[in-house]
Design an enzyme around this catalytic site. Structure first.
Site, PDB file in Angstrom:
ATOM      1  N   ASP A 126       0.853  -1.188   0.000  1.00  0.00           N
ATOM      2  CA  ASP A 126       0.000   0.000   0.000  1.00  0.00           C
ATOM      3  C   ASP A 126       0.891   1.242   0.000  1.00  0.00           C
ATOM      4  O   ASP A 126       2.125   1.124  -0.063  1.00  0.00           O
ATOM      5  CB  ASP A 126      -0.965  -0.023   1.205  1.00  0.00           C
ATOM      6  N   HIS A 192      -2.801   3.328  -4.548  1.00  0.00           N
ATOM      7  CA  HIS A 192      -2.216   2.814  -3.287  1.00  0.00           C
ATOM      8  C   HIS A 192      -0.808   2.264  -3.522  1.00  0.00           C
ATOM      9  O   HIS A 192      -0.461   1.187  -3.026  1.00  0.00           O
ATOM     10  CB  HIS A 192      -3.124   1.739  -2.674  1.00  0.00           C
ATOM     11  N   GLU A 256      -9.717   2.873  -5.343  1.00  0.00           N
ATOM     12  CA  GLU A 256      -9.292   4.219  -4.979  1.00  0.00           C
ATOM     13  C   GLU A 256      -8.067   4.703  -5.759  1.00  0.00           C
ATOM     14  O   GLU A 256      -7.027   4.992  -5.178  1.00  0.00           O
ATOM     15  CB  GLU A 256      -9.004   4.258  -3.467  1.00  0.00           C
TER      16      GLU A 256
HETATM   17  C1  ACM Z   1     -10.827  -0.388   0.250  1.00  0.00           C
HETATM   18  O1  ACM Z   1     -11.322  -0.351   1.387  1.00  0.00           O
HETATM   19  N1  ACM Z   1     -10.207   0.661  -0.244  1.00  0.00           N
HETATM   20  C2  ACM Z   1     -10.932  -1.576  -0.577  1.00  0.00           C
END
Ligand code: ACM
Ligand code: ZN
Length: 482
Positions: A126, A192, A256
């Site tokens: 991440d 991410h 995201e």
């Molecule tokens: C997430 O909670 N961004 C998958």
């Protein structure tokens, strides 16, 4: 008669007769007519018989039998026939934001297996850290595995980081295999990825240096989807990861991913023109599909978070993880035959306080989203309960967030809807406390499971102080499923 078996078996009938004194060695019989994960147990005064068709079914029978055992060690006479409602019953652990030791992870796995979960989704990359040892890309560990301070609002200003050695990962994968748990690694992309970009800045659109993040959130610096080198890097990286994780499925993220950098990138726009893509969301679909195609060539299958459906072009064999499906694309995908995993943010995220996600709200949630046809219903392959660790630094806190809510998801994943009863679940969940404690897992005190009325709001405000977001408030205000 009350018992403490969890998840509740599909069918359980106590019968007449003197209990069988323990310890008792069951007679084990192979029965090809039983479903793969199913089993049957018969306890009569003359002894205990288990029937099963696979080693996994036998493993689950033994879990059930140990929960059937009374305090005096004897086994009451009973007939049990059992099999899971869903084939996929998962827990997700974020080891990127904060790591857990291999021993802690094994403890978590061990108890999840006891409650018949069968998939460990391991979130390993991440913005705040890359957590897999890499020989192919050593900077991922030298740079991407460490952030300059603990972060996430912690007063601890010291450097934070680390990564799991390949041998540690192999040991965790085999520990899972012994418990019939598949391990699905997640390398989140194209968003991410600040830890990856900190290590290899040429993979981004602007190629400017960044550092592994120290804050929670969603960040604009993501992988460039226009560079063939970026796709090649991801494929090479996944080759290395796949060498450690034998499971067929690999989670490639896809959540995201803000599009600002792509909108300003000539290479991203060139790729869109070349591949006839009409939006930046479609560019994400194209990127995910290129990675999924590489996995397919290796005999593997990609899993992606539901945002990747916004592209309108995500390959039909990509399994979709439904966590926040505002556009209701998941039911449509299932109705068209695509596999969906139910892991709703408002109900199954274990890192939110009980004041926002009380146990009853988790338990009474119907994992089948609205809008499914009968055909679509069969394509909701199961449930998953994610635990993110931005604000969970130590394992004890992690356990009190996860338990008993993980048990609630385990039961909803296994037991047919008509066998689920919340009051009885609460009693059986509380009865797990001694065996959880014996496994080094501290469960949340029962008085906190279902905060109500003004107490609930007070607890929520105390938890968040000034950081309560719109999303959390929205979730809080949602009607509870009473
Ligand atoms: C997430 O909670 N961004 C998958
Ligand atoms: Zn770009």
């Amino acid at each position: 008669m009350q018992h403490r078996i969890l998840p509740q078996p599909k069918s359980l009938r106590f019968t007449a007769g003197a209990p069988v004194p323990g310890p008792a060695v069951p007679t084990v019989v192979f029965d090809a007519s039983l479903p793969a994960e199913g089993y049957a147990i018969s306890v009569t005064p003359s002894g205990i018989t288990i029937r099963h068709s696979t080693p996994q079914g036998l493993f689950y029978a033994r879990q059930t039998l140990s929960m059937l055992q009374s305090a005096d060690g004897s086994f009451p006479c009973a007939e049990i026939e059992d099999a899971p409602r869903f084939a996929y019953r998962a827990f997700m652990l974020d080891s990127a934001r904060h790591m857990q030791t291999p021993d802690e992870i094994k403890r978590y796995i061990d108890v999840a297996a006891r409650y018949k979960m069968n998939v460990f989704h391991w979130h390993l990359s991440d913005d705040q850290g890359y957590r897999v040892e890499s020989e192919r890309f050593p900077l991922l560990n030298e740079i991407g595995s460490f952030r300059r301070e603990h972060g996430f609002g912690s007063v601890n200003r010291s450097r934070y980081g680390g990564y799991y050695k390949k041998d540690e990962i192999r040991a965790i994968v085999s520990y899972c295999a012994e418990r019939y748990i598949r391990v699905i690694p997640e390398i989140d992309m194209p968003g991410h990825t600040k830890a990856i970009l900190a290590s290899y800045p040429s993979l981004s659109c602007r190629e400017t240096p960044v550092q592994p993040e120290t804050r929670a959130g969603v960040f604009r610096d993501i992988l460039c989807a226009g560079k063939d080198e970026t796709v090649a890097f991801c494929c090479d990286l996944l080759d290395e990861v796949c060498d450690l994780f034998p499971d067929e499925w690999v989670h490639i993220g896809g959540d995201e991913a803000p599009k600002q950098r792509w909108q300003a990138c000539d290479r991203c726009k060139d790729r869109m023109a070349k591949a006839h893509l009409d939006s930046f969301e479609a560019l994400q679909g194209d990127f995910m599909n290129r990675i999924a195609a590489h996995l397919r060539e290796k005999g593997k299958r990609a899993v992606a978070w539901n945002e990747s459906l916004k592209s309108g072009c995500l390959d039909s064999d990509v399994i979709v993880a439904d966590w926040m499906d505002r556009d209701k694309l998941c039911p449509a995908r299932a109705n068209a035959g695509g596999a969906i995993i139910a892991e709703d943010f408002f109900h199954y995220y274990l890192d939110y306080p009980y004041a926002m996600t009380p146990v009853k709200k988790v338990y009474t949630f119907d994992p089948l989203p609205e809008g499914l046809t009968d055909f679509g219903k069969a394509h909701i392959i199961g449930v998953e309960t994610p635990l993110w660790t931005e604000f969970i630094e130590d394992f004890e806190k992690l356990c009190t967030m996860a338990f008993p809510r993980l048990l609630a998801v385990a039961e909803r994943g296994w037991t047919p809807e008509e066998g689920c009863d919340y009051a009885d679940f609460v009693r059986r969940a509380e009865a797990q406390r001694p065996s959880l404690a014996a496994s080094g897992i501290a469960m949340d005190p029962q008085r906190d499971w279902d905060p109500r009325g003004p107490d609930r709001l007070k607890k929520l405000l105390a938890h968040y102080k000034k950081t309560l977001t719109k999303e959390m408030l929205f979730s809080f205000l949602q009607k509870e499923d009473d």
